[in-house]
Enzyme design. Structure first.
Site, PDB file in Angstrom:
ATOM      1  N   ASP A 209     -30.789 -61.864  -5.050  1.00 27.58           N
ATOM      2  CA  ASP A 209     -29.339 -62.114  -5.170  1.00 27.58           C
ATOM      3  C   ASP A 209     -28.858 -63.289  -4.327  1.00 27.58           C
ATOM      4  OD1 ASP A 209     -29.227 -59.878  -6.844  1.00 27.58           O
ATOM      5  OD2 ASP A 209     -28.965 -58.535  -5.134  1.00 27.58           O
TER       6      ASP A 209
ATOM      7  N   LYS B  34     -29.611 -67.419  -7.354  1.00 26.46           N
ATOM      8  CA  LYS B  34     -30.592 -68.171  -8.158  1.00 26.46           C
ATOM      9  C   LYS B  34     -30.005 -68.561  -9.513  1.00 26.46           C
ATOM     10  CE  LYS B  34     -33.441 -64.677  -7.891  1.00 26.46           C
ATOM     11  NZ  LYS B  34     -32.750 -63.844  -6.900  1.00 26.46           N
TER      12      LYS B  34
ATOM     13  N   ALA C  59     -33.698 -57.720 -12.643  1.00 25.60           N
ATOM     14  CA  ALA C  59     -32.946 -58.891 -12.185  1.00 25.60           C
ATOM     15  C   ALA C  59     -31.503 -58.815 -12.666  1.00 25.60           C
ATOM     16  CB  ALA C  59     -33.597 -60.163 -12.732  1.00 25.60           C
ATOM     17  N   GLY C  60     -30.633 -59.436 -11.923  1.00 27.97           N
ATOM     18  CA  GLY C  60     -29.233 -59.585 -12.327  1.00 27.97           C
ATOM     19  C   GLY C  60     -28.780 -60.946 -11.843  1.00 27.97           C
ATOM     20  N   HIS C  61     -28.733 -61.909 -12.755  1.00 28.78           N
ATOM     21  CA  HIS C  61     -28.361 -63.276 -12.379  1.00 28.78           C
ATOM     22  C   HIS C  61     -27.008 -63.601 -12.990  1.00 28.78           C
ATOM     23  CE1 HIS C  61     -32.957 -64.244 -12.096  1.00 28.78           C
ATOM     24  NE2 HIS C  61     -32.564 -63.345 -11.237  1.00 28.78           N
TER      25      HIS C  61
ATOM     26  N   THR D  61     -34.165 -50.192  -9.002  1.00 30.91           N
ATOM     27  CA  THR D  61     -33.064 -50.393  -9.948  1.00 30.91           C
ATOM     28  C   THR D  61     -33.132 -49.369 -11.082  1.00 30.91           C
ATOM     29  OG1 THR D  61     -34.392 -51.960 -11.207  1.00 30.91           O
ATOM     30  CG2 THR D  61     -32.982 -52.881  -9.478  1.00 30.91           C
TER      31      THR D  61
ATOM     32  N   GLN E 234     -35.749 -61.713  -8.239  1.00 33.00           N
ATOM     33  CA  GLN E 234     -35.908 -61.114  -6.903  1.00 33.00           C
ATOM     34  C   GLN E 234     -36.090 -62.227  -5.855  1.00 33.00           C
ATOM     35  OE1 GLN E 234     -38.205 -59.456  -9.536  1.00 33.00           O
ATOM     36  NE2 GLN E 234     -36.221 -58.621 -10.036  1.00 33.00           N
TER      37      GLN E 234
ATOM     38  N   GLY F  46     -24.679 -52.096  -9.599  1.00 30.88           N
ATOM     39  CA  GLY F  46     -23.344 -51.934  -9.013  1.00 30.88           C
ATOM     40  C   GLY F  46     -23.371 -51.425  -7.572  1.00 30.88           C
ATOM     41  N   ARG F  47     -24.576 -51.242  -7.017  1.00 29.18           N
ATOM     42  CA  ARG F  47     -24.664 -50.714  -5.640  1.00 29.18           C
ATOM     43  C   ARG F  47     -24.143 -51.736  -4.628  1.00 29.18           C
ATOM     44  NH1 ARG F  47     -30.924 -49.276  -5.148  1.00 29.18           N
ATOM     45  NH2 ARG F  47     -31.067 -51.119  -6.466  1.00 29.18           N
ATOM     46  N   PRO F  48     -23.445 -51.257  -3.562  1.00 25.84           N
ATOM     47  CA  PRO F  48     -23.047 -52.201  -2.514  1.00 25.84           C
ATOM     48  C   PRO F  48     -24.298 -52.773  -1.848  1.00 25.84           C
ATOM     49  CG  PRO F  48     -22.425 -49.933  -1.913  1.00 25.84           C
ATOM     50  CD  PRO F  48     -23.030 -49.872  -3.282  1.00 25.84           C
TER      51      PRO F  48
ATOM     52  N   ASP G  48     -18.874 -70.839   1.352  1.00 28.48           N
ATOM     53  CA  ASP G  48     -17.434 -70.550   1.294  1.00 28.48           C
ATOM     54  C   ASP G  48     -17.095 -69.151   1.795  1.00 28.48           C
ATOM     55  OD1 ASP G  48     -18.938 -69.988  -1.179  1.00 28.48           O
ATOM     56  OD2 ASP G  48     -17.081 -69.040  -1.853  1.00 28.48           O
TER      57      ASP G  48
ATOM     58  N   SER H 108     -23.940 -74.772  -1.929  1.00 22.72           N
ATOM     59  CA  SER H 108     -23.040 -74.182  -2.915  1.00 22.72           C
ATOM     60  C   SER H 108     -21.830 -73.590  -2.204  1.00 22.72           C
ATOM     61  CB  SER H 108     -23.805 -73.117  -3.702  1.00 22.72           C
ATOM     62  OG  SER H 108     -22.932 -72.426  -4.557  1.00 22.72           O
TER      63      SER H 108
HETATM   64  P1  GDP Z   1     -29.261 -64.029  -8.210  1.00 19.49           P
HETATM   65  O1  GDP Z   1     -29.782 -62.674  -8.548  1.00 19.49           O
HETATM   66  O2  GDP Z   1     -30.043 -64.710  -7.143  1.00 19.49           O
HETATM   67  O3  GDP Z   1     -29.062 -64.895  -9.419  1.00 19.49           O
HETATM   68  O4  GDP Z   1     -27.828 -63.804  -7.579  1.00 19.49           O
HETATM   69  P2  GDP Z   1     -26.679 -62.847  -8.171  1.00 19.49           P
HETATM   70  O5  GDP Z   1     -26.130 -63.512  -9.373  1.00 19.49           O
HETATM   71  O6  GDP Z   1     -27.166 -61.457  -8.288  1.00 19.49           O
HETATM   72  O7  GDP Z   1     -25.669 -62.839  -6.971  1.00 19.49           O
HETATM   73  C1  GDP Z   1     -25.045 -64.003  -6.511  1.00 19.49           C
HETATM   74  C2  GDP Z   1     -23.529 -63.849  -6.723  1.00 19.49           C
HETATM   75  O8  GDP Z   1     -22.856 -64.820  -5.971  1.00 19.49           O
HETATM   76  C3  GDP Z   1     -23.082 -64.040  -8.157  1.00 19.49           C
HETATM   77  O9  GDP Z   1     -21.964 -63.226  -8.392  1.00 19.49           O
HETATM   78  C4  GDP Z   1     -22.678 -65.521  -8.201  1.00 19.49           C
HETATM   79  O10 GDP Z   1     -21.678 -65.792  -9.171  1.00 19.49           O
HETATM   80  C5  GDP Z   1     -22.134 -65.705  -6.823  1.00 19.49           C
HETATM   81  N1  GDP Z   1     -22.323 -67.036  -6.236  1.00 19.49           N
HETATM   82  C6  GDP Z   1     -23.359 -67.900  -6.363  1.00 19.49           C
HETATM   83  N2  GDP Z   1     -23.182 -68.984  -5.563  1.00 19.49           N
HETATM   84  C7  GDP Z   1     -22.012 -68.784  -4.919  1.00 19.49           C
HETATM   85  C8  GDP Z   1     -21.291 -69.528  -3.922  1.00 19.49           C
HETATM   86  O11 GDP Z   1     -21.710 -70.587  -3.454  1.00 19.49           O
HETATM   87  N3  GDP Z   1     -20.123 -68.984  -3.485  1.00 19.49           N
HETATM   88  C9  GDP Z   1     -19.637 -67.804  -3.944  1.00 19.49           C
HETATM   89  N4  GDP Z   1     -18.495 -67.350  -3.454  1.00 19.49           N
HETATM   90  N5  GDP Z   1     -20.304 -67.071  -4.866  1.00 19.49           N
HETATM   91  C10 GDP Z   1     -21.461 -67.553  -5.341  1.00 19.49           C
HETATM   92  P1  IMO Z   2     -32.373 -60.530  -8.603  1.00 17.47           P
HETATM   93  O1  IMO Z   2     -33.290 -61.267  -9.559  1.00 17.47           O
HETATM   94  C1  IMO Z   2     -32.000 -57.641  -5.375  1.00 17.47           C
HETATM   95  C2  IMO Z   2     -34.926 -54.356  -5.327  1.00 17.47           C
HETATM   96  C3  IMO Z   2     -34.395 -52.962  -5.579  1.00 17.47           C
HETATM   97  C4  IMO Z   2     -35.379 -52.154  -4.756  1.00 17.47           C
HETATM   98  C5  IMO Z   2     -36.698 -52.903  -4.963  1.00 17.47           C
HETATM   99  C6  IMO Z   2     -37.582 -52.332  -6.049  1.00 17.47           C
HETATM  100  O2  IMO Z   2     -31.021 -60.292  -9.159  1.00 17.47           O
HETATM  101  O3  IMO Z   2     -32.374 -61.194  -7.275  1.00 17.47           O
HETATM  102  P2  IMO Z   2     -37.484 -52.299  -8.698  1.00 17.47           P
HETATM  103  O4  IMO Z   2     -36.437 -51.800  -9.648  1.00 17.47           O
HETATM  104  O5  IMO Z   2     -37.777 -53.759  -8.840  1.00 17.47           O
HETATM  105  O6  IMO Z   2     -38.718 -51.484  -8.708  1.00 17.47           O
HETATM  106  O7  IMO Z   2     -36.837 -52.105  -7.228  1.00 17.47           O
HETATM  107  O8  IMO Z   2     -36.333 -54.231  -5.307  1.00 17.47           O
HETATM  108  N1  IMO Z   2     -34.583 -55.337  -6.372  1.00 17.47           N
HETATM  109  C7  IMO Z   2     -33.657 -56.302  -6.233  1.00 17.47           C
HETATM  110  N2  IMO Z   2     -32.808 -56.558  -5.217  1.00 17.47           N
HETATM  111  N3  IMO Z   2     -32.019 -58.433  -6.456  1.00 17.47           N
HETATM  112  C8  IMO Z   2     -32.879 -58.215  -7.470  1.00 17.47           C
HETATM  113  O9  IMO Z   2     -33.032 -59.069  -8.504  1.00 17.47           O
HETATM  114  C9  IMO Z   2     -33.728 -57.075  -7.414  1.00 17.47           C
HETATM  115  N4  IMO Z   2     -34.662 -56.540  -8.220  1.00 17.47           N
HETATM  116  C10 IMO Z   2     -35.176 -55.499  -7.579  1.00 17.47           C
HETATM  117  O10 IMO Z   2     -33.082 -52.820  -5.111  1.00 17.47           O
HETATM  118  O11 IMO Z   2     -35.063 -52.236  -3.392  1.00 17.47           O
HETATM  119 MG    MG Z   3     -29.115 -60.709  -8.654  1.00 13.23          MG
END
Ligand code: GDP
Ligand code: IMO
Ligand code: MG
Length: 427
Positions: A13, A16, A39-41, A129, A224, A302-304, A333, A413
């Site tokens: 997270d 990426k 993954a959640g991008h 997840t 990840q 949706g986990r914190p 920021d 960023s």
């Molecule tokens: P990923 O899994 O590495 O692709 O990251 P996620 O998308 O899960 O989490 C990153 C979150 O931060 C997303 O909601 C992005 O829209 C947001 N984000 C990415 N870059 C920035 C930044 O520079 N500033 C802010 N405020 N949010 C960002």
């Molecule tokens: P992105 O691509 C953050 C974490 C889970 C758990 C461990 C194993 O969005 O960065 P799994 O379901 O893979 O067997 O879970 O890895 N985890 C992530 N944490 N971002 C992710 O993906 C993750 N994918 C898995 O929370 O601790």
């Molecule tokens: Mg993510």
């Protein structure tokens, strides 16, 4: 042309998705090489939000070919659903998506098993997840998995699925005292999925080697992050694949030397979802401030997210392991308005100061952070588009991270949108 990779340098997270969307501007092919729908991008383009679980984030750029390579574990339900969601939003994947026949499928019993294992009272709870990722990779290693080649061939599918359902049902009923799954129903669903996906399935390793030979720009999208890597992360609190650049060659079928430029993505602080050691974690209102300010809630579950200061030894370890050429530092920021900002520069472990990252998990569990505090900045930096315009304290923070991690910063960023980015000229 040498390929580029974007890899998470922390616990996932890092942002990426945003960096990949930005950098794939110049790509011809965008490739996922590991992980699955865990993954959640999130990518934000002109105010529109897109969340990717399985599809490569290159999908948003019309002229790119997108590949799910052999190292990915593919849940056909999620794949078909995600393709449908993008088509509903007017983004067609027709002719732009290829799936490796050697990629393994995540089947319904993998998801059930993931849940049952996590629900056990005894044993280690990872906080997965729940997407069936670990069990699917376990079957791959056990050589009983169902690959995309099998999914699209009815006879092979029937034989391999029957053997798996038979074995898993014994496990579910006898060990977990849970309900068995119905073979006939699962076979019918899988057969229909196979028919729909058949036109996408091919030997993507050959396709990628050809693309490289034709001087196409191939782009590898990590999911990840390094600290969640199966071999090099905080085992057992990791995911089940090589989620750093070491997984690219095996996960795609290209020679390691093909990977030219590697970008490590890190937040200006740290987050982690799920269980496992996190030395820089903040348990006070500053952690809460980062969570609220950064919107740190999982895109998949949706986990914190747990929040803490930027961890230099962990990021330096990630950089050394992968050999990052450039650093993309995100979410600067979010730190605006904090009076002081911390940087974990070393750990204290069993009374000793340790500057390098210890790979034995119990040592990391005992690590106490040694924090250097920086003066913060009050300015809102979201509209800033050049490094010089950033507040001096913010610039100093970025430069110090870059120097301590040992990687030149390449992207800063300052907001979630494509435009909220500072890109440094190549030296
Ligand atoms: P990923 O899994 O590495 O692709 O990251 P996620 O998308 O899960 O989490 C990153 C979150 O931060 C997303 O909601 C992005 O829209 C947001 N984000 C990415 N870059 C920035 C930044 O520079 N500033 C802010 N405020 N949010 C960002
Ligand atoms: P992105 O691509 C953050 C974490 C889970 C758990 C461990 C194993 O969005 O960065 P799994 O379901 O893979 O067997 O879970 O890895 N985890 C992530 N944490 N971002 C992710 O993906 C993750 N994918 C898995 O929370 O601790
Ligand atoms: Mg993510």
């Amino acid at each position: 042309m040498p390929a580029t990779s974007v890899i998470g340098a922390q616990w996932g997270d890092e942002g990426k998705g945003k960096i990949i969307d930005l950098a794939t501007d110049r790509a011809d092919v965008v490739v996922r090489f590991q992980g699955g729908a865990n993954a959640g991008h999130t990518v934000i383009v002109e105010g529109n939000k897109f969340v990717f679980h399985l599809l490569p984030s290159g999908v948003l750029r019309e002229d790119k070919l997108n590949v799910l390579a052999n190292g990915v574990v593919i849940d056909p339900v999620v794949l078909l659903d995600e393709v449908g969601q993008f088509e509903n939003r007017g983004i067609s994947l027709d002719g732009r998506l290829r799936v490796s026949g050697a990629a393994h499928c995540v089947m319904p019993y993998h998801r059930v098993l993931d849940g049952l294992r996590e629900g056990q009272k005894a044993g280690v709870v990872i906080g997965t997840t729940g997407r069936g990722i670990g069990p699917a990779y376990a079957d791959k290693a056990n050589r009983c998995g169902i690959r995309m080649w099998d999914l699209i061939d009815e006879d092979r599918l029937r034989a391999r699925l029957a053997a798996n359902v038979h074995e898993k049902n014994r496990l579910f009923t006898r060990m977990f005292e849970s309900d068995p799954l119905d073979f006939d129903e699962m076979f019918e669903v899988a057969r229909a999925q196979g028919r729909k996906l058949k036109p996408l399935v091919s030997d993507t390793g050959a396709l990628l080697r050809e693309a490289l030979a034709a001087d196409k720009h191939v782009f590898f999208e990590g999911a990840q992050g390094v600290m969640l890597d199966l071999d090099h992360g905080t085992y057992p609190f990791v995911t089940s694949s090589n989620s750093d650049s070491l997984g690219i060659a095996a996960g795609t079928g290209v020679p390691p030397r093909a990977i030219g430029h590697q970008i490590g993505v890190a937040k200006a602080y740290c987050t982690r979802v799920g269980a496992g050691p996190f030395p820089s974690e903040l348990h006070d209102d500053r952690g809460e401030r980062l969570r609220e300010g950064g919107g740190e809630f999982g895109a998949t579950t949706g986990r914190p997210r747990r929040c803490g200061w930027f961890d230099v030894p962990a990021a330096r370890y990630a950089a050394e392991l992968c050999g990052f050429d450039g650093l993309a530092l995100t979410k600067l920021d979010v730190l605006s308005g904090m009076e002081e900002i911390g940087l974990v520069v070393a750990y204290e472990i069993d009374g000793e100061t340790v500057e390098s990252y210890p790979v034995d998990t119990p040592l990391i569990e005992r690590a106490k952070p040694i924090v250097k505090m920086f003066p913060g900045w009050s300015e809102d930096v979201r509209a800033v588009r050049s490094f010089q315009e950033l507040p001096a304290t913010c610039r100093a923070f970025v430069e110090e991270i870059s120097a301590r991690v040992g990687v030149r910063w390449e992207i800063v960023s300052v907001g979630p949108g494509r435009e909220s980015t500072i890109i440094r000229e190549a030296p």
